[in-house]
Scaffold this active site. Structure first.
Site, short mmCIF file in Angstrom:
data_model
loop_
_atom_site.label_atom_id
_atom_site.label_comp_id
_atom_site.label_asym_id
_atom_site.label_seq_id
_atom_site.Cartn_x
_atom_site.Cartn_y
_atom_site.Cartn_z
N LYS A 189 0.19 -0.98 0.32
CA LYS A 189 0.15 -0.17 0.01
C LYS A 189 0.78 1.44 -0.49
O LYS A 189 1.07 1.85 1.30
CB LYS A 189 -1.63 -0.18 1.25
CG LYS A 189 -2.44 0.69 1.27
CD LYS A 189 -2.17 2.11 0.82
CE LYS A 189 -1.92 3.10 2.15
NZ LYS A 189 -1.82 4.38 1.17
N GLU A 192 -0.92 7.12 -0.75
CA GLU A 192 -1.54 7.47 -1.99
C GLU A 192 -1.26 8.60 -2.42
O GLU A 192 -1.93 9.17 -3.85
CB GLU A 192 -3.12 7.98 -1.20
CG GLU A 192 -3.43 8.74 -0.68
CD GLU A 192 -2.68 8.38 0.76
OE1 GLU A 192 -1.90 7.74 1.42
OE2 GLU A 192 -3.47 9.64 2.13
N GLY A 242 6.69 6.22 8.01
CA GLY A 242 5.51 7.29 7.21
C GLY A 242 6.53 8.03 8.65
O GLY A 242 6.83 7.59 9.45
N GLY A 243 4.85 9.09 8.93
CA GLY A 243 4.83 9.92 10.04
C GLY A 243 4.54 9.44 11.52
O GLY A 243 4.14 7.83 11.48
N THR A 246 0.91 8.33 12.61
CA THR A 246 0.61 7.54 12.09
C THR A 246 0.91 6.28 12.46
O THR A 246 0.58 5.01 12.77
CB THR A 246 -0.08 7.26 10.80
OG1 THR A 246 0.25 8.62 10.28
CG2 THR A 246 -0.02 6.40 10.17
N GLY A 247 2.48 6.16 12.60
CA GLY A 247 3.14 4.83 13.42
C GLY A 247 2.60 4.53 14.89
O GLY A 247 1.72 3.66 15.08
N GLU A 264 9.26 2.98 10.67
CA GLU A 264 10.24 3.63 10.50
C GLU A 264 9.56 5.19 10.67
O GLU A 264 9.13 5.53 9.65
CB GLU A 264 10.81 3.18 8.77
CG GLU A 264 11.27 1.83 8.76
CD GLU A 264 12.97 1.77 9.47
OE1 GLU A 264 13.56 2.93 10.09
OE2 GLU A 264 13.50 1.03 9.82
N CYS A 298 13.73 11.35 5.85
CA CYS A 298 13.58 11.56 7.27
C CYS A 298 15.00 11.90 7.76
O CYS A 298 14.86 11.98 9.31
CB CYS A 298 12.82 9.72 7.52
SG CYS A 298 13.91 8.63 6.26
N GLU A 397 9.85 17.97 12.94
CA GLU A 397 10.35 17.49 11.93
C GLU A 397 9.34 18.85 11.05
O GLU A 397 8.21 18.15 11.13
CB GLU A 397 10.03 15.50 12.25
CG GLU A 397 11.00 15.46 10.13
CD GLU A 397 9.95 13.71 10.20
OE1 GLU A 397 9.15 14.38 10.46
OE2 GLU A 397 10.62 13.11 9.47
P1 NAD Z 1 2.36 9.32 6.78
O1 NAD Z 1 2.05 8.71 7.92
O2 NAD Z 1 1.69 10.33 6.48
O3 NAD Z 1 1.35 8.13 5.77
C1 NAD Z 1 2.25 7.39 5.05
C2 NAD Z 1 1.69 5.89 5.09
O4 NAD Z 1 0.48 6.07 5.69
C3 NAD Z 1 0.49 6.34 3.78
O5 NAD Z 1 1.13 5.31 2.56
C4 NAD Z 1 -0.43 6.49 4.27
O6 NAD Z 1 -1.87 6.10 3.22
C5 NAD Z 1 -0.41 5.44 5.55
N1 NAD Z 1 -1.80 5.59 6.52
C6 NAD Z 1 -2.21 6.68 6.55
N2 NAD Z 1 -2.92 6.72 8.28
C7 NAD Z 1 -2.82 5.24 8.33
C8 NAD Z 1 -3.77 4.31 8.72
N3 NAD Z 1 -4.38 4.85 9.95
N4 NAD Z 1 -3.89 3.37 8.59
C9 NAD Z 1 -2.90 2.51 7.88
N5 NAD Z 1 -1.62 3.27 6.68
C10 NAD Z 1 -2.39 4.78 6.68
O7 NAD Z 1 3.46 10.01 5.89
P2 NAD Z 1 4.04 11.14 4.84
O8 NAD Z 1 3.52 12.27 4.86
O9 NAD Z 1 3.52 10.03 3.19
O10 NAD Z 1 6.03 10.46 5.19
C11 NAD Z 1 6.10 11.25 5.84
C12 NAD Z 1 7.13 10.66 7.13
O11 NAD Z 1 7.22 9.78 6.40
C13 NAD Z 1 7.99 11.77 7.55
O12 NAD Z 1 7.60 12.14 9.28
C14 NAD Z 1 9.50 10.92 7.07
O13 NAD Z 1 10.62 11.22 8.36
C15 NAD Z 1 9.12 9.65 7.28
N6 NAD Z 1 9.64 8.73 6.70
C16 NAD Z 1 10.17 7.98 7.46
C17 NAD Z 1 11.77 7.59 7.34
C18 NAD Z 1 12.79 6.34 7.63
O14 NAD Z 1 13.63 5.35 6.88
N7 NAD Z 1 12.88 5.76 8.74
C19 NAD Z 1 11.25 7.44 5.91
C20 NAD Z 1 10.87 8.12 4.79
C21 NAD Z 1 9.84 8.42 5.26
#
Ligand code: NAD
Length: 507
Positions: A189, A192, A242-243, A246-247, A264, A298, A397
């Site tokens: 996934k 989007e 991701g963020g 969300t994590g 991550e 990140c 961040e």
């Molecule tokens: P995000 O958390 O908004 O979204 C990431 C993913 O999670 C997307 O696919 C989104 O659709 C999905 N998502 C959102 N809500 C969800 C839920 N409730 N359940 C399941 N999936 C869900 O992050 P983003 O804005 O796409 O990415 C930026 C973030 O990612 C930054 O904080 C960045 O630091 C982090 N990041 C970390 C690394 C690393 O290696 N540590 C690498 C790249 C990006």
């Protein structure tokens, strides 16, 4: 790019191969809704992709579950699984410029960086192709010559792989390559916001010979499709990049089914420069550390920590060079810094600049859009000085082209500031004193520490975060171990009654 072009993008021989952008149980299909994909450089629509409902996500999970349970991938000899991953690497290289172009159209990043991403991803597939050959397990001395005790590593099962928008192809590859090497099945996934290269990658996996049902693809928003994957009882593991917020949501909701979770998350990464550093290299790298991909990284070195005696000179040179950075569309060869990914993200970055000014930080350059009538989401390289450790722009961040500058006087103070963050993803230390470099690096609580550099990573070396930057590791042997369960197999070759219970004698 039109939908037809996207279909062309998926086939490796130029022949349209997909009927839609969902891939479930070996078939490309249309979704129950669609979403436009925008080019960040000019806000034009480049594609329409199909998106899945929660029910369609369930179908993808069911396909991955069936494929795992009947062993159609895990029982394939390791050498063949390895060969499939090797073919993916070959296909990535054969399609390098096309994939890089799509990544640039989708994310905005410069073509040069997208090409590097494809090369890096190729190396990751090659690395896990080698690791897929596996090991027979570890023999353990049970203290009894009649016992054969062996620890083996088996695939964890069905994996939900959820990626971010900043490095879509790269981050998804860090997950799917080891998952396949381990023998798992998966539902992918992507974000989007930037789904296109994951569609292409799944096409390449299909062409490389991954059997139907082993890899499935659903597109759509996190709260619907992503949450459905995380909540599913049929999914054994979630790997998420991701963020932070969300994590946290994912970790909470995965608790109900006690899934394995790898996270991550974000970073607020210190870049520490001592006065004895090679200053030309340190300034140069401080720029790429934060302005590469407009800071949407990140591990961006957004928190610059300078030793007092060089701070003024360093900042003046940093500002001079930052103002020379050529901002422009990623497809234009002379562009050095691309736009931000979306209008929403641009608004978030602008808000952080307002916050920084309100907190009393001094803006030395940037702090504005490239122009008032721009169509894309361009933002100037931005340098704040007079920063304090309690400021939000120092602690949070910003994920944009914003660097904050603080000063330190002693090694202990540098370490204290470098660790003064709730995150722990990456950091850098610059000094000519190797003893000091090692001392500082070993005291920094971050998953990666660069010495006299900032940014490189290797497929063979673990990547991941301390503290709120996440749990688990990608890349390296640990990146494979995330997708494995350890199993202890204990064989008694001479079974004999032990008569622990007195009534258990033969009657
Ligand atoms: P995000 O958390 O908004 O979204 C990431 C993913 O999670 C997307 O696919 C989104 O659709 C999905 N998502 C959102 N809500 C969800 C839920 N409730 N359940 C399941 N999936 C869900 O992050 P983003 O804005 O796409 O990415 C930026 C973030 O990612 C930054 O904080 C960045 O630091 C982090 N990041 C970390 C690394 C690393 O290696 N540590 C690498 C790249 C990006």
């Amino acid at each position: 790019m039109s939908p037809a072009d996207l279909q062309l993008a998926v086939g490796t021989d130029g022949v349209p191969t997909v009927a839609g952008t969902l891939y479930i149980d070996g078939s490309w299909r249309r979704g129950s809704s669609s979403r436009p994909v925008l080019n960040p450089a000019d806000a034009t629509e480049i594609s329409q992709v199909d998106e899945a409902s929660a029910e369609e996500a369930g179908l993808a999970v069911a396909a991955a579950r069936a494929a795992f349970d009947d062993g159609r991938w895990s029982s394939v000899p390791a050498a063949e699984r390895s060969a499939v991953l090797g073919r993916v690497a070959d296909l990535l290289q054969a399609n390098r410029s096309r994939i890089a172009r799509i990544e640039t159209l989708d994310t905005g990043k410069t073509l040069r960086e997208s090409e590097i991403d494809v090369d890096d991803v190729t190396a990751v597939f090659r690395y896990y192709a080698a690791l897929a050959l596996g090991e027979p397990g570890r023999l353990v001395d049970a203290g009894n010559p009649a016992v054969v005790s062996r620890v083996v590593h088996e695939p964890v099962g069905v994996c939900a792989l959820i990626g971010p928008w900043n490095y879509p192809l790269l981050q998804m590859s860090w997950k799917i390559a080891p998952a396949l090497a381990a023998g798992c099945t998966a539902v992918l996934k992507p974000s989007e916001v930037t789904p296109l290269t994951t569609v292409v990658l799944v096409g390449l996996l299909e062409d490389a010979g991954v059997p139907a049902g082993v890899v499935n693809l659903v597109l759509g928003a996190g709260a619907g499709v992503g949450a459905a994957l995380v909540e599913s009882e049929q999914v054994d593991l979630v790997s998420f990049t991701g963020g932070l917020s969300t994590g946290r949501t994912i970790m909470r909701s995965a608790a109900d089914t006690v899934k394995k979770v790898a996270l991550e998350l974000g970073g607020k990464n210190p870049n520490i420069v001592f006065a004895d550093a090679v200053l030309d290299a340190a300034v140069d790298t401080a720029l790429t550390a934060v302005f590469l991909h407009a800071g949407q990284v990140c591990s961006a070195g957004t928190r610059l920590l300078l030793e007092e005696p060089i701070a003024d000179e360093f900042v003046a040179e940093l500002v001079r060079r930052a103002e020379l950075i050529r901002i422009g569309p990623g497809l234009e060869p002379e562009s050095e810094m691309p736009p931000l990914v979306s209008a929403e993200h641009l608004a978030k970055v602008e808000e952080y600049v307002r916050v920084g000014l309100a907190e009393g930080a001094r803006l030395l350059t940037g702090g504005s859009r490239l122009s008032d009538d721009q169509k894309g989401y361009f933002y100037r390289p931005t340098v704040f000085t007079d920063c304090r450790r309690d400021m939000r722009i120092v602690q949070e961040e910003t994920f944009g082209p914003i660097v904050t500058v603080e000063r330190f006087s002693t090694e202990d103070e540098a370490v204290m500031l470098g660790n003064d963050t709730r995150y722990g993803l990456a950091g850098g230390v610059w000094t000519a004193d190797r003893g000091r470099a090692q001392r500082v690096a070993s005291r920094l609580r971050h998953g990666t520490v660069w010495i006299n550099d900032f940014g490189p990573y290797l497929p063979q070396a673990e990547w991941g975060g301390f503290k709120l930057s996440g749990t688990g590791r990608e890349l390296g042997p640990s990146g494979l171990a995330e997708y494995q369960e350890a199993k202890h197999m204990y064989e008694n070759t001479e079974p004999a009654a032990q008569h622990w219970f007195s009534g258990g004698q033969p009657g």
